[in-house]
Motif scaffolding. Sequence first.
Motif, PDB file in Angstrom:
ATOM      1  N   UNK A  48       7.032  -0.728 -31.719  1.00  0.00           N
ATOM      2  CA  UNK A  48       8.800  -1.493 -31.854  1.00  0.00           C
ATOM      3  C   UNK A  48       9.003  -1.921 -33.375  1.00  0.00           C
ATOM      4  N   UNK A  49       7.764  -1.664 -34.513  1.00  0.00           N
ATOM      5  CA  UNK A  49       8.051  -2.190 -35.759  1.00  0.00           C
ATOM      6  C   UNK A  49       8.690  -0.525 -35.761  1.00  0.00           C
ATOM      7  N   UNK A  50       8.699   0.610 -35.505  1.00  0.00           N
ATOM      8  CA  UNK A  50       9.187   2.140 -35.284  1.00  0.00           C
ATOM      9  C   UNK A  50      10.514   1.859 -34.918  1.00  0.00           C
ATOM     10  N   UNK A  51      11.224   1.345 -34.071  1.00  0.00           N
ATOM     11  CA  UNK A  51      11.677   1.089 -33.638  1.00  0.00           C
ATOM     12  C   UNK A  51      13.427   0.740 -34.168  1.00  0.00           C
ATOM     13  N   UNK A  52      12.658  -0.266 -35.580  1.00  0.00           N
ATOM     14  CA  UNK A  52      13.519  -1.244 -36.194  1.00  0.00           C
ATOM     15  C   UNK A  52      13.359   0.233 -37.611  1.00  0.00           C
ATOM     16  N   UNK A  77      11.343  10.809 -32.765  1.00  0.00           N
ATOM     17  CA  UNK A  77      12.418  12.071 -31.682  1.00  0.00           C
ATOM     18  C   UNK A  77      13.967  11.457 -31.321  1.00  0.00           C
ATOM     19  N   UNK A  78      15.529  12.040 -32.444  1.00  0.00           N
ATOM     20  CA  UNK A  78      16.785  11.325 -31.089  1.00  0.00           C
ATOM     21  C   UNK A  78      16.180  10.263 -31.600  1.00  0.00           C
ATOM     22  N   UNK A 108      16.522   0.805 -32.254  1.00  0.00           N
ATOM     23  CA  UNK A 108      16.951  -0.224 -32.196  1.00  0.00           C
ATOM     24  C   UNK A 108      18.609   0.147 -33.127  1.00  0.00           C
ATOM     25  N   UNK A 109      19.582   0.046 -32.984  1.00  0.00           N
ATOM     26  CA  UNK A 109      20.456   0.003 -33.912  1.00  0.00           C
ATOM     27  C   UNK A 109      21.066  -0.422 -35.221  1.00  0.00           C
TER      28      UNK A 109
END
Length: 187
Positions: A48-52, A77-78, A108-109
Amino acid sequence: MTGDAGSVTVEAAFAVGTLVVVLAVVLAAMGAVVLQLRCVDAATEAARFGARGDLDGARRAAARLLPDGSEVTVDVAGDDVVARVRAAPLGSALPGVRVGAEALAGREPSPVAPAEGPDPLAGGPTDGAPAGTASEVGDGPPGPGPVGGATAGTTAAPTAPPVTEPLPTPGTTPDGTAVEGAPGGPR
């Protein structure tokens, strides 16, 4: 005293020793299961933190949930972020046994900087036209809006009346005919 009395004591000692070993194995297995759950939580939190976009925060969040000596990797990765966590149950008491988890999250954008000019959601003109013109309430003439006398500068969406349909009576179809054999219907 016969020779059998001593063998009972030896058998009891072996039985107690065996029970202690079995209890230790059961407790170690339970510890491994609990650590597995902690690994799943840590990997999910890290993903989750990485997605942000906060990879350092991802590693710190996972490290807070895991014992010392655990491995945490966060890979991008992408459009995906993959967090992998591995830990040894009971520290190094069980060499060669490691539990782990992996979690995947979509990136997340990043927030977009506001465009220059007025905020189109603030109720101001959207295409540079002066306030009170037809561009604010549609393509119609200026003046009161199309719904309920809305004034220029406000856009009121028309509201549809609620859809109400009578529920069928038990034992009948939606068109009102009776169903034979149904509860409340003819028999």
